[in-house]
Write an enzyme that holds these catalytic residues in place. Structure first.
Site, PDB file in Angstrom:
ATOM      1  N   GLN A  37      -0.588 -30.038  92.834  1.00 39.96           N
ATOM      2  CA  GLN A  37      -1.696 -30.212  93.727  1.00 39.96           C
ATOM      3  C   GLN A  37      -1.860 -31.686  93.872  1.00 39.96           C
ATOM      4  O   GLN A  37      -1.153 -32.523  93.203  1.00 39.96           O
ATOM      5  CB  GLN A  37      -2.856 -29.800  93.044  1.00 39.96           C
ATOM      6  CG  GLN A  37      -3.081 -30.185  91.458  1.00 39.96           C
ATOM      7  CD  GLN A  37      -3.800 -29.197  90.600  1.00 39.96           C
ATOM      8  OE1 GLN A  37      -4.511 -28.426  90.993  1.00 39.96           O
ATOM      9  NE2 GLN A  37      -3.552 -29.334  89.215  1.00 39.96           N
ATOM     10  N   ASP A  94      -8.268 -31.956  81.771  1.00 39.91           N
ATOM     11  CA  ASP A  94      -8.948 -33.032  81.664  1.00 39.91           C
ATOM     12  C   ASP A  94      -9.542 -33.296  80.087  1.00 39.91           C
ATOM     13  O   ASP A  94      -9.825 -34.254  79.837  1.00 39.91           O
ATOM     14  CB  ASP A  94     -10.357 -32.961  82.648  1.00 39.91           C
ATOM     15  CG  ASP A  94     -11.026 -31.619  82.341  1.00 39.91           C
ATOM     16  OD1 ASP A  94     -11.631 -31.388  81.424  1.00 39.91           O
ATOM     17  OD2 ASP A  94     -10.896 -30.753  83.395  1.00 39.91           O
ATOM     18  N   GLU A 114      -2.196 -26.432  79.897  1.00 42.46           N
ATOM     19  CA  GLU A 114      -2.581 -26.761  81.172  1.00 42.46           C
ATOM     20  C   GLU A 114      -1.223 -26.957  81.869  1.00 42.46           C
ATOM     21  O   GLU A 114      -0.229 -27.574  81.405  1.00 42.46           O
ATOM     22  CB  GLU A 114      -3.212 -28.302  81.086  1.00 42.46           C
ATOM     23  CG  GLU A 114      -3.331 -29.012  82.321  1.00 42.46           C
ATOM     24  CD  GLU A 114      -4.088 -28.477  83.188  1.00 42.46           C
ATOM     25  OE1 GLU A 114      -5.003 -28.188  83.109  1.00 42.46           O
ATOM     26  OE2 GLU A 114      -3.342 -28.559  84.477  1.00 42.46           O
ATOM     27  N   ASP A 145       2.431 -22.862  81.936  1.00 43.57           N
ATOM     28  CA  ASP A 145       1.875 -21.876  82.740  1.00 43.57           C
ATOM     29  C   ASP A 145       0.751 -20.963  81.689  1.00 43.57           C
ATOM     30  O   ASP A 145       1.425 -20.369  80.722  1.00 43.57           O
ATOM     31  CB  ASP A 145       2.830 -20.925  83.487  1.00 43.57           C
ATOM     32  CG  ASP A 145       2.322 -19.711  84.376  1.00 43.57           C
ATOM     33  OD1 ASP A 145       1.310 -20.055  84.925  1.00 43.57           O
ATOM     34  OD2 ASP A 145       2.685 -18.851  84.300  1.00 43.57           O
ATOM     35  N   GLY A 146      -0.284 -20.944  82.000  1.00 47.28           N
ATOM     36  CA  GLY A 146      -1.387 -20.249  81.099  1.00 47.28           C
ATOM     37  C   GLY A 146      -1.077 -18.588  81.307  1.00 47.28           C
ATOM     38  O   GLY A 146      -1.196 -18.064  80.161  1.00 47.28           O
ATOM     39  N   ASP A 164     -10.556 -22.266  81.779  1.00 52.44           N
ATOM     40  CA  ASP A 164     -11.285 -23.310  82.506  1.00 52.44           C
ATOM     41  C   ASP A 164     -10.369 -23.728  83.496  1.00 52.44           C
ATOM     42  O   ASP A 164      -9.617 -24.766  83.715  1.00 52.44           O
ATOM     43  CB  ASP A 164     -11.218 -24.488  81.464  1.00 52.44           C
ATOM     44  CG  ASP A 164     -11.986 -25.564  82.060  1.00 52.44           C
ATOM     45  OD1 ASP A 164     -12.421 -25.607  83.254  1.00 52.44           O
ATOM     46  OD2 ASP A 164     -11.908 -26.746  81.326  1.00 52.44           O
ATOM     47  N   SER A 165     -10.538 -22.914  84.613  1.00 52.31           N
ATOM     48  CA  SER A 165      -9.374 -23.090  85.835  1.00 52.31           C
ATOM     49  C   SER A 165     -10.077 -23.540  86.847  1.00 52.31           C
ATOM     50  O   SER A 165     -11.391 -23.574  87.222  1.00 52.31           O
ATOM     51  CB  SER A 165      -9.239 -21.668  86.067  1.00 52.31           C
ATOM     52  OG  SER A 165      -9.990 -20.819  86.625  1.00 52.31           O
ATOM     53  N   THR A 166      -9.343 -23.874  88.012  1.00 53.97           N
ATOM     54  CA  THR A 166      -9.956 -24.181  89.189  1.00 53.97           C
ATOM     55  C   THR A 166     -10.298 -23.060  89.971  1.00 53.97           C
ATOM     56  O   THR A 166     -10.201 -22.024  89.439  1.00 53.97           O
ATOM     57  CB  THR A 166      -8.799 -25.233  89.944  1.00 53.97           C
ATOM     58  OG1 THR A 166      -9.366 -25.664  91.016  1.00 53.97           O
ATOM     59  CG2 THR A 166      -7.500 -24.593  90.318  1.00 53.97           C
ATOM     60  N   ASP A 167     -10.554 -23.128  91.311  1.00 50.85           N
ATOM     61  CA  ASP A 167     -10.926 -22.005  92.041  1.00 50.85           C
ATOM     62  C   ASP A 167      -9.730 -21.122  92.050  1.00 50.85           C
ATOM     63  O   ASP A 167      -8.638 -21.560  92.159  1.00 50.85           O
ATOM     64  CB  ASP A 167     -11.396 -22.576  93.408  1.00 50.85           C
ATOM     65  CG  ASP A 167     -12.924 -23.189  93.403  1.00 50.85           C
ATOM     66  OD1 ASP A 167     -13.406 -23.244  92.400  1.00 50.85           O
ATOM     67  OD2 ASP A 167     -13.244 -23.453  94.779  1.00 50.85           O
TER      68      ASP A 167
HETATM   69  N1  AG3 Z   1     -13.188 -26.075  86.623  1.00 48.51           N
HETATM   70  C1  AG3 Z   1     -13.915 -25.343  87.719  1.00 48.51           C
HETATM   71  C2  AG3 Z   1     -14.135 -26.005  88.522  1.00 48.51           C
HETATM   72  C3  AG3 Z   1     -14.499 -25.258  89.842  1.00 48.51           C
HETATM   73  C4  AG3 Z   1     -14.930 -26.009  90.807  1.00 48.51           C
HETATM   74  N2  AG3 Z   1     -15.008 -25.610  92.255  1.00 48.51           N
HETATM   75  C5  AG3 Z   1     -14.998 -26.164  93.449  1.00 48.51           C
HETATM   76  N3  AG3 Z   1     -15.472 -27.619  93.333  1.00 48.51           N
HETATM   77  N4  AG3 Z   1     -14.696 -25.675  94.539  1.00 48.51           N
HETATM   78  C6  AG3 Z   1     -13.526 -27.387  86.129  1.00 48.51           C
HETATM   79  C7  AG3 Z   1     -12.446 -28.175  85.349  1.00 48.51           C
HETATM   80  C8  AG3 Z   1     -13.240 -28.948  84.425  1.00 48.51           C
HETATM   81  N5  AG3 Z   1     -12.762 -29.053  83.166  1.00 48.51           N
END
Ligand code: AG3
Length: 295
Positions: A37, A94, A114, A145-146, A164-167
């Site tokens: 990314q 992070d 991570e 890879d988780g 604790d993932s992204t979208d």
């Molecule tokens: N993890 C969730 C973030 C999702 C936010 N989505 C968005 N901005 N569209 C955050 C990671 C922090 N440790």
């Protein structure tokens, strides 16, 4: 306002391309592409430094405490007994989530998995207060890879798994699927807990995801509950988490005195979570209840 600042740059995360939140930007501090990314760090006027992954707001200096405290402490305060705890954090490169986890003295070991080493690097460099626990002796960092990591974990080896993932788009999608949750259930102890971030219940775009994740977890765990927190810089502001447990109910098994004693050594450091918020977070507005009323 007389002395309103003029900004040359603005950044908007367009939520589902329809609406969004705009930040006045003072500087672009970092922008690099990893194998997974685009990782960017902006200096914003209102929220301090901001980390974007593929354009999505992951955290800002000013409001990261809400999300990180709320993903970690409800479950940690629910775990009973004093035995040293083993915790797995999936994503969260992070370091904000592990910072909160490691505040608890009864946490003996944490594995952080991570997938993207660049997130760890950018956080260490630009968010020292978020990354502050990444060198803790009780932490092992795996750049991996988780999904594969949890698949290979020994059965019953963790008391708590935090996702604790992204979208749920692209490579992170697997972290919201049935196979992954099944592997988590296997990796957890009999009284173990799973918490996953579950996007905004206010956005219809995520209703399917929340309802489906809830449904899948219901088949694997005895107790599955949604809880809420307000994160100003995330889409819609109202954010949700799912907590799943094989044995513990997040409210009836919540012992306020035990939780308060556990938080006491670092209560000063907390800015959102407390034992009243624990109970309040599980009170859902009617529209949110209805998301999974069918099950
Ligand atoms: N993890 C969730 C973030 C999702 C936010 N989505 C968005 N901005 N569209 C955050 C990671 C922090 N440790």
């Amino acid at each position: 306002m007389a002395d309103e600042k003029q900004h040359q740059f603005r950044y908007t995360e367009y939520w589902q391309g329809r609406t969004g939140l705009t930040f006045a930007v003072e500087d672009i501090l970092f922008s690099e592409r990893s194998d997974y990314q685009q990782v960017q760090v902006l200096e914003t006027d209102a929220f301090g430094r901001l980390m974007l992954l593929d354009g999505l707001v992951m955290l800002t200096e000013h409001d990261e405490f809400v999300y990180h405290e709320m993903i970690a402490h409800p479950a940690l305060c629910l775990l009973d007994g004093d035995a040293p705890r083993r915790v797995l954090v999936v994503g969260g490169g992070d370091g904000g989530t592990v910072r909160e986890v490691l505040r608890h003295e009864h946490v003996g070991h944490v594995d952080l998995v991570e997938i993207d080493g660049l997130v760890l690097e950018a956080s260490r460099r630009f968010f020292p207060t978020v990354a502050s626990a990444l060198d803790d002796d009780r932490l092992t960092i795996h750049v991996a890879d988780g999904v594969a990591f949890v698949n290979n974990a020994e059965a019953g080896s963790y008391d708590l798994i935090l996702v604790d993932s992204t979208d749920p788009v692209g490579f992170a999608e697997g972290l919201f699927g049935e196979a992954f949750y099944r592997a988590c259930a296997r990796a957890l102890t009999a009284r173990g807990l799973l918490v996953t971030q579950a996007e905004s219940p206010f956005d219809p775009a995520f209703h399917g995801l929340i309802a489906e994740a809830h449904g899948v977890l219901d088949r694997l765990f005895a107790e599955v509950h949604l809880y809420l927190a307000y994160v100003p810089t995330y889409p819609m502001g109202l954010w949700s988490f799912l907590i799943a447990s094989k044995a513990l109910h997040p409210l009836s098994d919540f012992d306020t005195a035990h939780a308060a004693a556990q938080l006491a050594p670092f209560a000063e450091a907390l800015r959102y979570y407390n034992t009243d918020i624990h109970r309040a977070a599980f009170a859902l507005p009617t529209f949110a209840r209805r998301l999974f009323a069918q099950d």
